[in-house]
Design a protein around this motif. Structure first.
Motif, PDB file in Angstrom:
ATOM      1  N   ASP A 187      -1.160  32.154 -18.963  1.00 36.27           N
ATOM      2  CA  ASP A 187      -0.486  31.730 -20.762  1.00 36.27           C
ATOM      3  C   ASP A 187      -1.358  32.180 -21.768  1.00 36.27           C
ATOM      4  O   ASP A 187      -1.429  33.099 -22.553  1.00 36.27           O
ATOM      5  N   LYS A 188      -2.128  32.017 -21.246  1.00 33.41           N
ATOM      6  CA  LYS A 188      -3.406  31.562 -22.038  1.00 33.41           C
ATOM      7  C   LYS A 188      -3.988  32.532 -23.065  1.00 33.41           C
ATOM      8  O   LYS A 188      -4.048  33.685 -23.732  1.00 33.41           O
ATOM      9  N   THR A 207      -3.589  29.252 -12.653  1.00 29.87           N
ATOM     10  CA  THR A 207      -1.619  28.907 -12.735  1.00 29.87           C
ATOM     11  C   THR A 207      -1.077  29.846 -14.152  1.00 29.87           C
ATOM     12  O   THR A 207      -2.041  30.551 -14.262  1.00 29.87           O
ATOM     13  N   ARG A 208      -0.056  29.129 -13.494  1.00 26.10           N
ATOM     14  CA  ARG A 208       0.473  30.102 -15.218  1.00 26.10           C
ATOM     15  C   ARG A 208       0.117  29.621 -16.373  1.00 26.10           C
ATOM     16  O   ARG A 208       0.281  30.465 -17.384  1.00 26.10           O
ATOM     17  N   THR A 209      -0.015  28.612 -16.365  1.00 31.44           N
ATOM     18  CA  THR A 209      -0.915  27.785 -17.963  1.00 31.44           C
ATOM     19  C   THR A 209      -2.098  29.448 -18.422  1.00 31.44           C
ATOM     20  O   THR A 209      -2.496  29.535 -19.425  1.00 31.44           O
ATOM     21  N   ASP A 210      -2.779  29.364 -17.133  1.00 32.19           N
ATOM     22  CA  ASP A 210      -4.132  30.474 -17.390  1.00 32.19           C
ATOM     23  C   ASP A 210      -3.507  31.776 -17.896  1.00 32.19           C
ATOM     24  O   ASP A 210      -4.522  32.462 -18.481  1.00 32.19           O
TER      25      ASP A 210
END
Length: 53
Positions: free
Chosen positions: A24-25, A19-22
């Motif tokens: 970003d992390k 995901t985009r969150t992954d």
């Protein structure tokens, strides 16, 4: 995975979607791989000799 493949079960395992969150992390933890000094050398070289594609 190799053990599951040997049993014919590897196709049943799918990794979770990225995901985009992954992303970003990972980017938040990422360190520079090129130093500022190296970038300055590259910039100076490019100014002097140009850049070939």
């Amino acid at each position: 995975m190799q053990e599951l493949a040997a049993k014919g079960m590897a196709a049943q395992i799918t990794p979770p979607p990225i995901t985009r969150t992954d992303v970003d992390k990972v980017l938040a933890r990422q360190k520079a791989t090129v130093s500022k000094k190296d970038l300055e050398l590259y910039t100076r070289f490019t100014r002097e000799f140009g850049e070939e594609g």
